[in-house]
Design a protein around this motif. Structure first.
Motif, PDB file in Angstrom:
ATOM      1  N   GLY A   1       7.470  -4.736  -9.063  1.00 10.93           N
ATOM      2  CA  GLY A   1       7.464  -3.429  -8.428  1.00 10.93           C
ATOM      3  C   GLY A   1       6.076  -2.924  -8.090  1.00 10.93           C
ATOM      4  O   GLY A   1       5.925  -1.811  -7.584  1.00 10.93           O
ATOM      5  N   GLY A   2       5.055  -3.715  -8.393  1.00 12.63           N
ATOM      6  CA  GLY A   2       3.701  -3.343  -7.991  1.00 12.63           C
ATOM      7  C   GLY A   2       2.876  -2.655  -9.043  1.00 12.63           C
ATOM      8  O   GLY A   2       1.924  -1.938  -8.727  1.00 12.63           O
ATOM      9  N   VAL A   3       3.201  -2.860 -10.310  1.00 13.32           N
ATOM     10  CA  VAL A   3       2.451  -2.204 -11.371  1.00 13.32           C
ATOM     11  C   VAL A   3       1.964  -3.245 -12.376  1.00 13.32           C
ATOM     12  O   VAL A   3       2.681  -4.184 -12.710  1.00 13.32           O
TER      13      VAL A   3
ATOM     14  N   ALA B   1       0.831  -1.203   0.000  1.00 15.55           N
ATOM     15  CA  ALA B   1       0.000   0.000   0.000  1.00 15.55           C
ATOM     16  C   ALA B   1       0.863   1.248   0.000  1.00 15.55           C
ATOM     17  O   ALA B   1       0.508   2.274  -0.572  1.00 15.55           O
ATOM     18  N   GLU B   2       2.030   1.166   0.658  1.00 15.16           N
ATOM     19  CA  GLU B   2       2.909   2.326   0.713  1.00 15.16           C
ATOM     20  C   GLU B   2       3.841   2.395  -0.485  1.00 15.16           C
ATOM     21  O   GLU B   2       4.125   3.451  -1.023  1.00 15.16           O
ATOM     22  N   GLY B   3       4.369   1.217  -0.909  1.00  9.50           N
ATOM     23  CA  GLY B   3       5.412   1.230  -1.921  1.00  9.50           C
ATOM     24  C   GLY B   3       4.981   0.855  -3.315  1.00  9.50           C
ATOM     25  O   GLY B   3       5.713   1.065  -4.272  1.00  9.50           O
ATOM     26  N   GLY B   4       3.780   0.267  -3.468  1.00 14.17           N
ATOM     27  CA  GLY B   4       3.333  -0.131  -4.788  1.00 14.17           C
ATOM     28  C   GLY B   4       2.973   1.068  -5.639  1.00 14.17           C
ATOM     29  O   GLY B   4       2.566   2.113  -5.139  1.00 14.17           O
ATOM     30  N   VAL B   5       3.122   0.911  -6.960  1.00 13.66           N
ATOM     31  CA  VAL B   5       2.829   2.011  -7.867  1.00 13.66           C
ATOM     32  C   VAL B   5       1.326   2.206  -8.007  1.00 13.66           C
ATOM     33  O   VAL B   5       0.811   3.315  -7.982  1.00 13.66           O
TER      34      VAL B   5
END
Length: 305
Positions: free
Chosen positions: A68-70, A37-41
Motif C-alpha cells: 500500500g506504499g508504506v 505519488a498520489e496514492g502512496g501513504v
C-alpha cells in the motif's frame, strides 16, 4: 497472550537490531513496495505490540501495508522477546521509560513523522508517548489505538493479571507456560514452538510492570482529545479485554475515526488482516498532511470497514 496463526511474512522484511540512544531494539523493517505519488501513504508506520506480544504479531499486516506504499517498522519493546533488556545496565519498565524508548526509536530510524499504532497494552504506550510529547507533529503523523480501551481492563482480565502478579516473582517462566498458552485454537506446531520460545524470552520484570500498568491505567481521553493529532480507534470484536461500550465512547469523545472489525476478536491484525490493512491505509491516506485531527474527510473515510 497475543495470538498468531502463522509465521509467514513478506520476503523483503528484514530482521534488524535498531541502535538508539536508549539501547538496542529488535525490529522487523519492511520497505514500501506499492503506492504512487498520489496514492502512496508516504511516512513510516511504527507498530507497537501488546502484553506478552512481539513484533511478529503484525506479520499478517506487513505485506499489505508495504504494498500500500508504506514502510513498516514493527518493534519488540524493552523486555519483550528479542529486545530483552535493550542492553541497559539498569533497565526500567516504567511507562515513562517505555515512552522514551518509542521516541528514541523514531529518532533512530530517521523517518519521522511516523504513523503510530499500538495494539492492546501497546495502545497505552503509544497514547502515553503522544501525550508526553504533546502530539509533536515532527514525531507523529497519526496515532491508532487497536483494541485498547480508555482505562483499566475488564474485571475478568484483572483477575488473570493479579494471578500472574502473584507468581511471576517466584515461578519460572517455563513452569508458567502450560497455564498461559492458548489451547483453544488449532495452532500449527511451528507457531506453538515460537510462542513458547517467545514466552521464555520475556523479562519477568517487564511482565510484572505491564500487568500493573494495565490494572491501574487512568483515563486520559480528555488529554488526548486536546491534541491536534489525527486519531483512529480500531476495534476487533468480540473482545473481552476492554468493555466494547467503553471503547466506542472513547472514540466519540476523541472525535476519532472509529473502525469496528467484526470477527477480529482481540487481534484483528491476526484474524482479519485484510480488513485491518484496509482500515489503516484508508485512515492514513485520508489524514496525510492534515494539520488537525477533526477533519471531515478523515472522519467519513475511516468510520467503518
Amino acid at each position: 497472550m497475543s495470538q498468531l496463526l502463522s509465521l509467514e511474512g513478506p520476503e523483503h522484511a528484514r530482521a534488524v537490531r535498531l541502535r538508539t540512544e536508549r539501547g538496542v531494539f529488535a525490529a522487523l523493517d519492511v520497505p514500501a513496495l506499492g503506492g504512487s505519488a498520489e496514492g502512496g501513504v508516504g511516512p513510516t508506520a511504527l507498530l507497537v505490540p501488546g502484553f506478552m506480544g512481539s513484533k511478529e504479531d503484525f506479520l499478517p499486516l506487513l505485506s499489505g501495508l508495504s504494498e500500500g506504499g508504506v514502510r513498516v517498522l514493527a518493534v519488540d519493546g524493552r523486555g519483550q522477546y528479542e529486545t530483552g533488556d535493550g542492553g541497559s545496565v539498569e533497565p526500567s519498565y516504567a511507562q515513562q521509560d517505555l515512552v522514551e524508548d518509542l521516541v528514541a526509536v523514531v529518532g533512530a530510524i530517521g523517518a519521522g513523522p511516523v504513523h503510530l499504532v499500538g495494539h492492546s497494552y501497546g495502545g497505552s504506550l503509544v497514547r502515553a508517548a503522544v501525550l508526553d510529547t504533546a502530539g509533536d507533529p515532527e514525531l507523529w503523523a497519526s496515532v491508532t489505538l487497536m483494541n485498547f480501551g480508555p482505562a483499566g481492563v475488564s474485571e475478568g482480565q484483572q483477575e488473570r493479571l493479579r494471578l500472574l502478579l502473584s507468581v511471576v516473582d517466584s515461578m519460572a517462566l517455563a513452569d508458567m507456560w502450560p497455564f498461559v498458552r492458548n489451547d483453544d485454537v488449532d495452532t500449527p506446531a511451528d507457531v506453538v514452538e515460537f510462542l513458547e520460545r517467545r514466552w521464555l524470552s520475556n523479562v519477568p520484570g517487564q511482565l510484572a510492570a505491564a500487568a500493573e500498568q494495565m490494572l491501574n491505567e487512568t483515563d486520559d481521553t480528555d488529554r488526548l482529545a486536546g491534541l491536534s493529532l489525527p486519531t483512529c480507534v480500531l476495534s476487533g470484536t468480540p473482545d473481552e479485554t476492554w468493555v466494547p461500550e467503553g471503547v466506542e465512547k472513547m472514540a466519540r469523545e476523541l472525535g476519532a475515526a472509529f473502525v469496528r472489525i467484526e470477527g477480529g476478536g482481540h487481534s484483528p491484525n491476526v484474524h482479519r488482516p485484510a480488513e485491518t490493512v484496509s482500515a489503516l491505509l484508508g485512515f492514513w491516506r485520508s489524514c496525510a498532511g492534515a494539520a488537525v485531527r477533526k477533519l471531515p474527510a478523515c472522519q467519513s473515510k475511516c468510520s467503518s470497514t
